[in-house]
Design a protein around this motif. Sequence first.
Motif, PDB file in Angstrom:
ATOM      1  N   VAL A 145      19.370 -15.095  29.339  1.00 48.67           N
ATOM      2  CA  VAL A 145      19.424 -14.275  30.651  1.00 48.67           C
ATOM      3  C   VAL A 145      19.618 -14.363  31.822  1.00 48.67           C
ATOM      4  O   VAL A 145      18.675 -15.212  31.864  1.00 48.67           O
ATOM      5  N   ASP A 146      19.976 -14.016  33.269  1.00 47.08           N
ATOM      6  CA  ASP A 146      19.982 -14.447  34.250  1.00 47.08           C
ATOM      7  C   ASP A 146      20.386 -15.635  34.448  1.00 47.08           C
ATOM      8  O   ASP A 146      19.241 -15.919  34.791  1.00 47.08           O
ATOM      9  N   LYS A 147      21.272 -16.620  33.275  1.00 43.57           N
ATOM     10  CA  LYS A 147      21.439 -17.456  33.591  1.00 43.57           C
ATOM     11  C   LYS A 147      20.741 -18.681  32.842  1.00 43.57           C
ATOM     12  O   LYS A 147      20.320 -20.093  33.769  1.00 43.57           O
ATOM     13  N   GLU A 180      21.500  -5.227  25.869  1.00 38.16           N
ATOM     14  CA  GLU A 180      20.034  -5.262  26.999  1.00 38.16           C
ATOM     15  C   GLU A 180      18.935  -6.366  26.440  1.00 38.16           C
ATOM     16  O   GLU A 180      18.446  -6.413  24.646  1.00 38.16           O
ATOM     17  N   ALA A 236      24.473 -12.831  28.061  1.00 43.53           N
ATOM     18  CA  ALA A 236      23.626 -11.877  27.721  1.00 43.53           C
ATOM     19  C   ALA A 236      23.400 -12.268  26.471  1.00 43.53           C
ATOM     20  O   ALA A 236      24.632 -11.639  25.524  1.00 43.53           O
ATOM     21  N   ASP A 292      26.849 -20.327  26.223  1.00 47.55           N
ATOM     22  CA  ASP A 292      27.329 -19.371  27.586  1.00 47.55           C
ATOM     23  C   ASP A 292      29.056 -19.490  27.099  1.00 47.55           C
ATOM     24  O   ASP A 292      30.089 -18.622  28.119  1.00 47.55           O
ATOM     25  N   THR A 346      28.488  -8.924  32.414  1.00 49.29           N
ATOM     26  CA  THR A 346      27.124 -10.206  32.522  1.00 49.29           C
ATOM     27  C   THR A 346      27.142 -10.783  31.318  1.00 49.29           C
ATOM     28  O   THR A 346      26.645 -10.143  29.576  1.00 49.29           O
ATOM     29  N   THR A 390      16.137  -8.743  27.593  1.00 44.23           N
ATOM     30  CA  THR A 390      15.282  -9.374  28.991  1.00 44.23           C
ATOM     31  C   THR A 390      14.553 -10.226  28.300  1.00 44.23           C
ATOM     32  O   THR A 390      14.253 -10.872  27.213  1.00 44.23           O
ATOM     33  N   ALA A 391      14.182 -11.292  29.883  1.00 41.43           N
ATOM     34  CA  ALA A 391      12.858 -12.274  29.796  1.00 41.43           C
ATOM     35  C   ALA A 391      11.655 -12.046  28.918  1.00 41.43           C
ATOM     36  O   ALA A 391      11.457 -10.988  29.058  1.00 41.43           O
ATOM     37  N   ASP A 422      16.037 -23.731  33.029  1.00 38.28           N
ATOM     38  CA  ASP A 422      16.912 -23.030  33.530  1.00 38.28           C
ATOM     39  C   ASP A 422      16.747 -24.163  34.924  1.00 38.28           C
ATOM     40  O   ASP A 422      16.426 -24.108  36.236  1.00 38.28           O
ATOM     41  N   LYS A 426      11.243 -22.053  29.110  1.00 37.13           N
ATOM     42  CA  LYS A 426      12.748 -21.531  29.876  1.00 37.13           C
ATOM     43  C   LYS A 426      13.095 -22.407  30.535  1.00 37.13           C
ATOM     44  O   LYS A 426      12.608 -23.768  31.253  1.00 37.13           O
TER      45      LYS A 426
END
Length: 280
Positions: free
Chosen positions: A102-104, A258, A81, A147, A79, A260-261, A127, A125
């Motif tokens: 992260v997480d789209k 790794e 990131a 991306d 995925t 993280t948000a 999104d 953010k």
Amino acid sequence: MKSSVRVPVGASAAALLLAAGAVGCSGGTDESPEMTPAAAVAKAAKNTEEIDSIRYRMTGRAPEEGRVKAEAQMRIKPTLAMSMKMTALDQGADGTAEIRLVDKAMYIGGGARAAKEMDGKSWIKFDMAAVGAEEELNQLGSASQADKNPATESTFLTGAEDVEKVGTETVDGVKTTHYKGTVTVADLEKSLGDEDKATREKRKKSLEQYEKMGVDTLTMDMWIDGDDRTKQFRMRGEADKGPLDMTITFLGLNEPVEVTAPPAKDTVDLAEMMKEARQG
């Protein structure tokens, strides 16, 4: 909360552009002496298909933003990131930003300076796809700029008809062979029909950023190590709003990444703000 939201825009915009520009790296000695320049470049391009993650450094000049520097890490598989800390050196106090994907969702952090403008919250953010605001997202710079598979740009040198070997050079302690060549965006677009579907889609997406910048021709330098992987590459071109001259040096390959948000308490959700504004 104040209705006005400011983050280091110059650094953020440059980071969105730069996040697309990297390929894999490794250590070693010269490539096989019998390998022609075109074959060496093609083999390095082929090896980018094996990349799952990368860590890299970027320095140079971006259109409008001026001098920039950044360090980043990106996981491509399984995925996507990414995290990047970058500075637009000509932007002064507003020139530093951090970006995480992260997480789209994309997060842009401006540190303490941004927190003063956003009631103590230092991250924004993006999104918007979650609330059906794709058009607004594109106008703001689009997370799609980050991306793309970062291995793609290095493969462009395979489209040059004038690839030549410059010599042997050491890059970050790694012995490499330096190649150079020139490609046009138009010729790269024409060659898309010769690629398989997956490669064609990746290249098409990467070429779009150069079209939007108004770059017609790219001068490329490529440093390939003894494992037939790109250790460093440089891309130069003239854009509508200034010169592009970026060097990417690879510091790690296929290492754990790794991302993280940021904490929700430190984050302004721009999509939610726009949704509330529409409802209001």
